[in-house]
Scaffold this motif. Sequence first.
Motif, short mmCIF file in Angstrom:
data_model
loop_
_atom_site.label_atom_id
_atom_site.label_comp_id
_atom_site.label_asym_id
_atom_site.label_seq_id
_atom_site.Cartn_x
_atom_site.Cartn_y
_atom_site.Cartn_z
N LEU A 199 -0.64 9.54 3.09
CA LEU A 199 -1.33 8.55 3.89
C LEU A 199 -1.84 7.37 3.50
O LEU A 199 -1.67 6.32 4.07
N ARG A 200 -2.32 7.34 2.27
CA ARG A 200 -2.69 6.27 1.82
C ARG A 200 -1.65 5.31 1.48
O ARG A 200 -1.78 4.07 1.77
N LEU A 201 -0.49 5.62 1.10
CA LEU A 201 0.42 4.84 0.41
C LEU A 201 1.19 4.25 1.99
O LEU A 201 1.42 3.12 2.10
N LEU A 202 1.13 5.05 2.98
CA LEU A 202 1.93 4.52 4.26
C LEU A 202 0.89 3.62 4.96
O LEU A 202 1.44 2.73 5.72
N GLN A 203 -0.40 3.87 4.71
CA GLN A 203 -1.39 2.81 5.42
C GLN A 203 -1.33 1.51 4.74
O GLN A 203 -1.69 0.51 5.44
N ASN A 204 -0.69 1.65 3.48
CA ASN A 204 -0.71 0.08 2.77
C ASN A 204 0.47 -0.57 3.17
O ASN A 204 0.77 -1.73 3.04
N ASP A 205 1.65 0.41 3.30
CA ASP A 205 2.85 -0.15 3.74
C ASP A 205 3.85 0.88 4.38
O ASP A 205 4.23 1.69 3.87
N ALA A 206 3.76 0.94 5.66
CA ALA A 206 4.33 1.90 6.47
C ALA A 206 6.08 1.73 6.51
O ALA A 206 6.78 2.74 6.84
N ARG A 207 6.87 0.64 5.68
CA ARG A 207 7.97 0.67 5.40
C ARG A 207 8.31 1.38 3.80
O ARG A 207 9.72 1.56 3.93
N THR A 208 7.44 1.88 3.38
CA THR A 208 7.87 2.72 2.08
C THR A 208 8.86 3.71 2.42
O THR A 208 8.69 4.52 3.39
#
Length: 173
Positions: free
Chosen positions: A15-24
């Motif tokens: 969730l932390r990573l996706l909130q920073n970049d949902a295109r990951t």
Amino acid sequence: MTDSVALDTVDLHILRLLQNDARTTYRELAAEVGVAPSTCLDRVTRLRRTGVILGHQLRLDPARMGRGLEALLSVQVRPHRRELIGPFVDRIRTLPESRALFHLTGPDDYLVHVAVTDTADLQRLVLDEFTSRREVARVETRLIFQQWECGPLLPPAARTAEAGPGQAHGADR
């Protein structure tokens, strides 16, 4: 009230990573989190299915879209009755200038985040779309000079565990 969903450290990291970049990509997420891509896909699918992830949004720069002036409008509606509130909310949500609408407690009933071209456009919006409505008793306008993104959003227990003992939350470090 919606029941919260149990989230482990892998879920929180995703969730932390996706909130920073949902295109990951799932492959990038999996590598960063330390799980197999299929596991990562399963985790994200579960987070969507349980309603933790509501969707993905495209963020635009209002100034580059010709709306360089943003404001918060505090709106008081009188009388505060359901039959007036529904049409008011529906109308405000359809305005191209509206960015966010909040129903509040306290002296003001609504807070509306708007983006307009300039002060004349803001005046037109307030007069034509807000104060011209019979149910709107008062509008107070506050210009936004600058804003910052915050986050990532974490459940309360995760935030406490992350800070560690003796560290204050929200304090400048």
